[in-house]
Write a protein that holds these residues in place. Structure first.
Motif, PDB file in Angstrom:
ATOM      1  N   SER A   1       0.813  -1.212   0.000  1.00 38.96           N
ATOM      2  CA  SER A   1       0.000   0.000   0.000  1.00 38.96           C
ATOM      3  C   SER A   1       0.852   1.270   0.000  1.00 38.96           C
ATOM      4  O   SER A   1       0.515   2.248  -0.674  1.00 38.96           O
ATOM      5  N   THR A   2       1.966   1.246   0.722  1.00 37.46           N
ATOM      6  CA  THR A   2       2.842   2.417   0.715  1.00 37.46           C
ATOM      7  C   THR A   2       3.393   2.646  -0.684  1.00 37.46           C
ATOM      8  O   THR A   2       3.467   3.784  -1.159  1.00 37.46           O
ATOM      9  N   ARG A   3       3.784   1.567  -1.324  1.00 35.28           N
ATOM     10  CA  ARG A   3       4.308   1.677  -2.685  1.00 35.28           C
ATOM     11  C   ARG A   3       3.237   2.223  -3.621  1.00 35.28           C
ATOM     12  O   ARG A   3       3.504   3.078  -4.462  1.00 35.28           O
TER      13      ARG A   3
ATOM     14  N   ALA B   1       0.676   4.093  -2.839  1.00 39.43           N
ATOM     15  CA  ALA B   1       0.428   5.504  -2.538  1.00 39.43           C
ATOM     16  C   ALA B   1       1.519   6.374  -3.162  1.00 39.43           C
ATOM     17  O   ALA B   1       1.243   7.450  -3.712  1.00 39.43           O
ATOM     18  N   HIS B   2       2.762   5.889  -3.090  1.00 46.01           N
ATOM     19  CA  HIS B   2       3.872   6.640  -3.677  1.00 46.01           C
ATOM     20  C   HIS B   2       3.720   6.744  -5.183  1.00 46.01           C
ATOM     21  O   HIS B   2       3.920   7.807  -5.790  1.00 46.01           O
TER      22      HIS B   2
ATOM     23  N   ILE C   1      -6.190   5.246  -0.445  1.00 43.63           N
ATOM     24  CA  ILE C   1      -5.206   5.923  -1.306  1.00 43.63           C
ATOM     25  C   ILE C   1      -5.997   6.712  -2.332  1.00 43.63           C
ATOM     26  O   ILE C   1      -6.796   6.167  -3.075  1.00 43.63           O
TER      27      ILE C   1
END
Lengths: 57, 187
Positions: B145-147, B149-150, B182
């Motif tokens: 999820s962080t990836r 969002a980035h 996101i």
């Protein structure tokens, strides 16, 4: 198809239509027949993840 | 969210945790579906055959289940993009660890009518939402999820491009990103 299912110890069958709201039961059965016929007559290929098929640059 | 769906997600998360996320070599964010299926086969003690069929117009895939064996038939490019082909096989194989025996049914006409009418009758339709949720959990892991969002917010990628990186259908990538909160700011 139903005869083959009944004769081959099948306990469950699931269909995944492309568009359930637009498909008819007849069309689903027609494609299911096509799929099972292809399987029975060995007219299909083994699945490999598309990304592992060596077709990409 | 209904209990059945929560359970499906929980079971998919358990399966994913054990699988340790083998990714394809060609695309580093795409889960390797061949390896995942082999893993699920061992976990469920089921011999799984997956075959690709051409010339289809209505069905993306079909699961034929026997006592300790499963046959998954998936449509080729005549009906499925690569993303849909991958999603379909994982969606069908998810039936093997989610479905309850009382849902099993081999009446093909009743099954087809149930899907078209979308009426839950004797579970002809039950379980479909759950397996789709499970497939989403398996192919678009929360860990990414962080990836995601980035990619969306910093790299300014569209959700379609992000879906291509994960090699999943756009429909389910957008669902996933919404559930992970996101923002999808570009079509």
């Amino acid at each position: 198809m139903q005869e083959w299912i009944n004769a081959n110890n099948v306990i469950d069958i699931q269909f995944f239509p492309k568009n359930p709201s637009a498909a008819s039961a007849t069309e689903i059965i027609k494609d299911a027949n096509k799929m099972i016929s292809a399987y029975i007559n060995d007219k299909c290929s083994n699945y490999v993840d598309p990304l592992d098929r060596g077709e990409h640059a | 969210m209904p209990n059945g769906q929560n359970l499906a997600i929980s079971l998919a998360l358990d399966m994913r945790a054990k699988f340790c996320m083998e990714l394809t070599e060609i695309q580093p964010l795409a889960v390797n579906t061949t390896k995942l299926i082999n893993f699920i086969a061992k976990e469920t003690e089921t011999k799984i055959q997956i075959k690709t069929v051409s010339g289809l117009q209505t069905l993306r895939g079909t699961l034929i289940r026997k006592a300790d064996e499963a046959i998954i038939l998936v449509g080729d490019k005549s009906i499925n993009t690569e993303c849909w082909e991958r999603f379909t096989v994982i969606k069908e194989v998810s039936h093997l660890f989610l479905d309850k025996p009382e849902w099993f049914n081999t009446d093909t006409v009743k099954k087809a009518n149930g899907l078209v009418s979308r009426e839950i009758e004797n579970s002809h339709f039950a379980g479909e939402i759950e397996v789709i949720l499970a497939a989403i959990e398996l192919l678009i892991p929360y860990e990414f999820s962080t990836r995601m969002a980035h990619m969306s917010n910093v790299e300014e990628m569209t959700s379609l491009t992000i879906a291509e990186f994960f090699k999943v259908p756009l429909l389910y990538m957008e669902y996933r990103m919404k559930k992970l909160d996101i923002p999808i700011i570009r079509p």
